[in-house]
Write an enzyme that holds these catalytic residues in place. Structure first.
Site, mmCIF file in Angstrom:
data_model
loop_
_atom_site.group_PDB
_atom_site.id
_atom_site.type_symbol
_atom_site.label_atom_id
_atom_site.label_comp_id
_atom_site.label_asym_id
_atom_site.label_seq_id
_atom_site.Cartn_x
_atom_site.Cartn_y
_atom_site.Cartn_z
ATOM 1 C CD GLU A 170 -3.025 -1.151 2.032
ATOM 2 O OE1 GLU A 170 -2.731 -0.177 3.020
ATOM 3 O OE2 GLU A 170 -3.682 -1.767 2.227
ATOM 4 C CG HIS A 203 -8.652 0.953 2.833
ATOM 5 N ND1 HIS A 203 -7.556 2.177 2.044
ATOM 6 C CD2 HIS A 203 -7.756 0.391 3.505
ATOM 7 C CE1 HIS A 203 -6.222 1.398 2.913
ATOM 8 N NE2 HIS A 203 -6.883 0.293 3.356
#
Length: 322
Positions: A170, A203
């Site tokens: 990420e 997310h």
């Protein structure tokens, strides 16, 4: 300063103008940058769903499959930056790896200082954890030095995902690759607050799984998604700040891993703690010390001036200065 200016001027592309010292990005650069970041974010999230499965996300089989796809996308992510640079004709002084925070200069401070700063912010939760832990300090040291403990951790797919793979991939995708594309368009300060939006939206895919497996009411899932977006966006802004100030990828990765381990601070539990005054005082002290040390601990002079990503604009922001 002359060297910093020379490095910054190497960025200037055809059509770039400066008026009264202000940087005007070339026509179309911002669109290309934003679309490149959006495509990269979609590729990352999409890679999690190339596998058809009726199993929940925490099942070891699902985690292993997602490891494969997300590591492939993350490994290819530097190609997005390379293609963006070639398409926009942005000329950069530092190498592509240096722009992505992969370099040796200032490496030791980059490993230690951002992590220490983040631990200061979590002084309250750490104090609470220490008070509630049944182990003594020496017991904790012995466990930390026990190779079998780490072998057990490495054999746990959830631990590997939360502490290693997710932080590394990420931060590589959403910070190391996106910020070099956003800074020439928006400048360092705006990029810090733009980049986390891609991270926060990415997310939202957890909502799909919560709805799919009926893990809560619709309103509860929606509120959870809003909270997670807000929390990840704020955290993303913090790690983007670290990346721009230090010019290193390792600091944001370690801070990400630490925050995944700690989780969101349990303030409500602290309010009911037997030693409530001491715990809440440590929460407050942690926040105050964090704000006090935020800029000194991320002083770019510790990491090599100018940090590579700060050379991507002819008008260096105060964020890029010591």
């Amino acid at each position: 300063m002359a060297e910093e200016e020379d490095l910054s001027l190497s960025l200037l592309t055809d059509g770039t103008k400066r008026s009264n010292g202000d940087f005007v990005p070339p026509d179309g650069l911002c669109w290309v940058s934003v679309l490149s970041c959006l495509l990269l974010a979609c590729s990352y999230v999409g890679s999690l769903y190339v596998w058809r499965s009726d199993l929940p996300r925490d099942h070891p089989t699902v985690i292993k499959r997602r490891f494969t796809s997300v590591l492939i996308v993350s490994g290819l992510s530097p190609l997005f930056v390379f293609a963006w640079r070639e398409f926009t004709d942005v000329r950069t002084g530092p190498s592509l790896l240096a722009l992505m925070g992969i370099r040796f200069e200032g490496l030791i401070p980059a490993i230690l200082l951002p992590l220490m700063l983040t631990m200061v912010l979590f002084l309250g939760p750490l104090m609470q954890l220490a008070m509630d832990c049944p182990w003594s300090f020496m017991d904790g040291i012995r466990v930390a030095l026990d190779p079998w403990f780490w072998m057990l951790c490495l054999s746990d797919m959830r631990w590997l995902r939360n502490q290693v793979v997710a932080p590394l991939t990420e931060e590589l995708v959403f910070r190391a690759c996106m910020l070099p594309m956003l800074v020439p368009c928006a400048g360092p300060l705006a990029a810090i607050f733009t980049c986390p939006l891609f991270f926060g939206v990415a997310h939202f895919h957890h909502v799909i799984e919560l709805l799919r497996f009926r893990q809560g009411t619709l309103s509860g899932i929606f509120l959870s998604a809003v909270f997670q977006f807000s929390y990840t966006a704020v955290f993303g802004a913090y790690t983007a700040f670290l990346f721009i100030r230090t010019g290193h990828l390792i600091g944001p990765v370690l801070c990400h891993s630490f925050c995944n381990y700690m989780g969101f601070p349990a303030v409500s539990t602290a309010m009911e703690h037997p030693h409530r005054v001491g715990v809440l005082s440590s929460y407050l002290m942690g926040v105050l010390l964090f704000l006090l040390f935020l800029f000194p601990f991320t002083d770019p002079s510790y990491y090599g001036l100018p940090t590579p990503v700060c050379t991507l604009t002819p008008s260096p922001s105060s964020l890029c200065r010591s």
